[in-house]
Scaffold this motif. Sequence first.
Motif, PDB file in Angstrom:
ATOM      1  N   LEU A  63       0.827  -1.210   0.000  1.00 50.25           N
ATOM      2  CA  LEU A  63       0.000   0.000   0.000  1.00 50.25           C
ATOM      3  C   LEU A  63       0.861   1.260   0.000  1.00 50.25           C
ATOM      4  O   LEU A  63       0.553   2.230  -0.681  1.00 50.25           O
ATOM      5  CB  LEU A  63      -0.942   0.007   1.209  1.00 50.25           C
ATOM      6  CG  LEU A  63      -2.100  -0.982   1.161  1.00 50.25           C
ATOM      7  CD1 LEU A  63      -2.825  -1.003   2.495  1.00 50.25           C
ATOM      8  CD2 LEU A  63      -3.047  -0.648   0.024  1.00 50.25           C
ATOM      9  N   ASP A  64       1.931   1.221   0.752  1.00 52.84           N
ATOM     10  CA  ASP A  64       2.829   2.372   0.828  1.00 52.84           C
ATOM     11  C   ASP A  64       3.526   2.643  -0.506  1.00 52.84           C
ATOM     12  O   ASP A  64       3.899   3.775  -0.799  1.00 52.84           O
ATOM     13  CB  ASP A  64       3.855   2.143   1.930  1.00 52.84           C
ATOM     14  CG  ASP A  64       4.509   3.424   2.389  1.00 52.84           C
ATOM     15  OD1 ASP A  64       3.792   4.442   2.511  1.00 52.84           O
ATOM     16  OD2 ASP A  64       5.726   3.408   2.624  1.00 52.84           O
TER      17      ASP A  64
ATOM     18  N   LEU B 275       2.135   2.241  -3.508  1.00 55.65           N
ATOM     19  CA  LEU B 275       1.211   2.686  -4.554  1.00 55.65           C
ATOM     20  C   LEU B 275       1.249   4.201  -4.722  1.00 55.65           C
ATOM     21  O   LEU B 275       1.439   4.942  -3.766  1.00 55.65           O
ATOM     22  CB  LEU B 275      -0.221   2.257  -4.214  1.00 55.65           C
ATOM     23  CG  LEU B 275      -0.509   0.755  -4.259  1.00 55.65           C
ATOM     24  CD1 LEU B 275      -1.931   0.496  -3.766  1.00 55.65           C
ATOM     25  CD2 LEU B 275      -0.312   0.199  -5.653  1.00 55.65           C
TER      26      LEU B 275
ATOM     27  N   ARG C 276      -4.592   1.300  -7.619  1.00 59.90           N
ATOM     28  CA  ARG C 276      -5.348   0.455  -6.705  1.00 59.90           C
ATOM     29  C   ARG C 276      -4.684  -0.905  -6.583  1.00 59.90           C
ATOM     30  O   ARG C 276      -4.021  -1.364  -7.496  1.00 59.90           O
ATOM     31  CB  ARG C 276      -6.803   0.320  -7.125  1.00 59.90           C
ATOM     32  CG  ARG C 276      -7.068  -0.591  -8.283  1.00 59.90           C
ATOM     33  CD  ARG C 276      -8.560  -0.761  -8.605  1.00 59.90           C
ATOM     34  NE  ARG C 276      -9.203   0.507  -8.851  1.00 59.90           N
ATOM     35  CZ  ARG C 276     -10.452   0.798  -8.502  1.00 59.90           C
ATOM     36  NH1 ARG C 276     -11.203  -0.107  -7.919  1.00 59.90           N
ATOM     37  NH2 ARG C 276     -10.971   1.969  -8.751  1.00 59.90           N
ATOM     38  N   MET C 277      -4.892  -1.507  -5.419  1.00 61.59           N
ATOM     39  CA  MET C 277      -4.420  -2.860  -5.176  1.00 61.59           C
ATOM     40  C   MET C 277      -5.644  -3.727  -4.934  1.00 61.59           C
ATOM     41  O   MET C 277      -6.472  -3.420  -4.060  1.00 61.59           O
ATOM     42  CB  MET C 277      -3.502  -2.908  -3.955  1.00 61.59           C
ATOM     43  CG  MET C 277      -2.962  -4.294  -3.670  1.00 61.59           C
ATOM     44  SD  MET C 277      -1.750  -4.293  -2.325  1.00 61.59           S
ATOM     45  CE  MET C 277      -2.817  -4.232  -0.892  1.00 61.59           C
TER      46      MET C 277
ATOM     47  N   ILE D 263      -5.478  -0.421   8.591  1.00 58.63           N
ATOM     48  CA  ILE D 263      -5.217   0.371   7.387  1.00 58.63           C
ATOM     49  C   ILE D 263      -5.854   1.752   7.519  1.00 58.63           C
ATOM     50  O   ILE D 263      -5.240   2.767   7.197  1.00 58.63           O
ATOM     51  CB  ILE D 263      -5.717  -0.372   6.132  1.00 58.63           C
ATOM     52  CG1 ILE D 263      -4.804  -1.566   5.848  1.00 58.63           C
ATOM     53  CG2 ILE D 263      -5.777   0.561   4.922  1.00 58.63           C
ATOM     54  CD1 ILE D 263      -5.304  -2.507   4.779  1.00 58.63           C
TER      55      ILE D 263
ATOM     56  N   VAL E 190      -6.205   6.071   1.654  1.00 55.31           N
ATOM     57  CA  VAL E 190      -6.556   4.791   1.040  1.00 55.31           C
ATOM     58  C   VAL E 190      -8.044   4.520   1.239  1.00 55.31           C
ATOM     59  O   VAL E 190      -8.527   4.479   2.369  1.00 55.31           O
ATOM     60  CB  VAL E 190      -5.726   3.631   1.638  1.00 55.31           C
ATOM     61  CG1 VAL E 190      -6.197   2.292   1.090  1.00 55.31           C
ATOM     62  CG2 VAL E 190      -4.246   3.822   1.350  1.00 55.31           C
TER      63      VAL E 190
ATOM     64  N   PHE F  70      -8.137  -1.611  -2.637  1.00 56.76           N
ATOM     65  CA  PHE F  70      -7.581  -0.506  -1.876  1.00 56.76           C
ATOM     66  C   PHE F  70      -7.152   0.526  -2.895  1.00 56.76           C
ATOM     67  O   PHE F  70      -6.304   0.245  -3.746  1.00 56.76           O
ATOM     68  CB  PHE F  70      -6.375  -0.956  -1.034  1.00 56.76           C
ATOM     69  CG  PHE F  70      -6.722  -1.969   0.005  1.00 56.76           C
ATOM     70  CD1 PHE F  70      -7.479  -1.626   1.117  1.00 56.76           C
ATOM     71  CD2 PHE F  70      -6.303  -3.284  -0.111  1.00 56.76           C
ATOM     72  CE1 PHE F  70      -7.788  -2.555   2.090  1.00 56.76           C
ATOM     73  CE2 PHE F  70      -6.604  -4.221   0.867  1.00 56.76           C
ATOM     74  CZ  PHE F  70      -7.356  -3.857   1.961  1.00 56.76           C
TER      75      PHE F  70
ATOM     76  N   VAL G 173      -5.692   4.337  -3.736  1.00 51.15           N
ATOM     77  CA  VAL G 173      -4.969   5.483  -3.198  1.00 51.15           C
ATOM     78  C   VAL G 173      -5.594   6.753  -3.771  1.00 51.15           C
ATOM     79  O   VAL G 173      -5.727   6.905  -4.988  1.00 51.15           O
ATOM     80  CB  VAL G 173      -3.470   5.406  -3.538  1.00 51.15           C
ATOM     81  CG1 VAL G 173      -2.739   6.634  -3.017  1.00 51.15           C
ATOM     82  CG2 VAL G 173      -2.860   4.145  -2.940  1.00 51.15           C
TER      83      VAL G 173
END
Length: 87
Positions: A35-36, A38, A43-44, A59, A67, A83, A85
């Motif tokens: 996540l960090d 992105l 998106r993940m 999160i 996020v 997820f 950003v």
Amino acid sequence: MSHDCSTPTIADGTYVFDARGIARRFRHAAIFGALDALHPGERMRFCNDHDPLPLLSQITNVFGRKVNIEYVSRAPGEIVIDFIVAA
């Protein structure tokens, strides 16, 4: 709705993260690292075998509004969450 979490979808800024293949003791660190990494607008797509409610709370606490969390599937054994950003 069927989802194939084994196929990466990168053209539209979506990166697949299949947590089922990662040892449980490493999952949270790997997810937070991903996540960090992105960029805004990316998106993940997170795939898991259970609904990770404690993880979602963590999160939200760490990333806040940076996020966004959107469920794609909540089928038993097939949890898929995007997820995203914030841009």
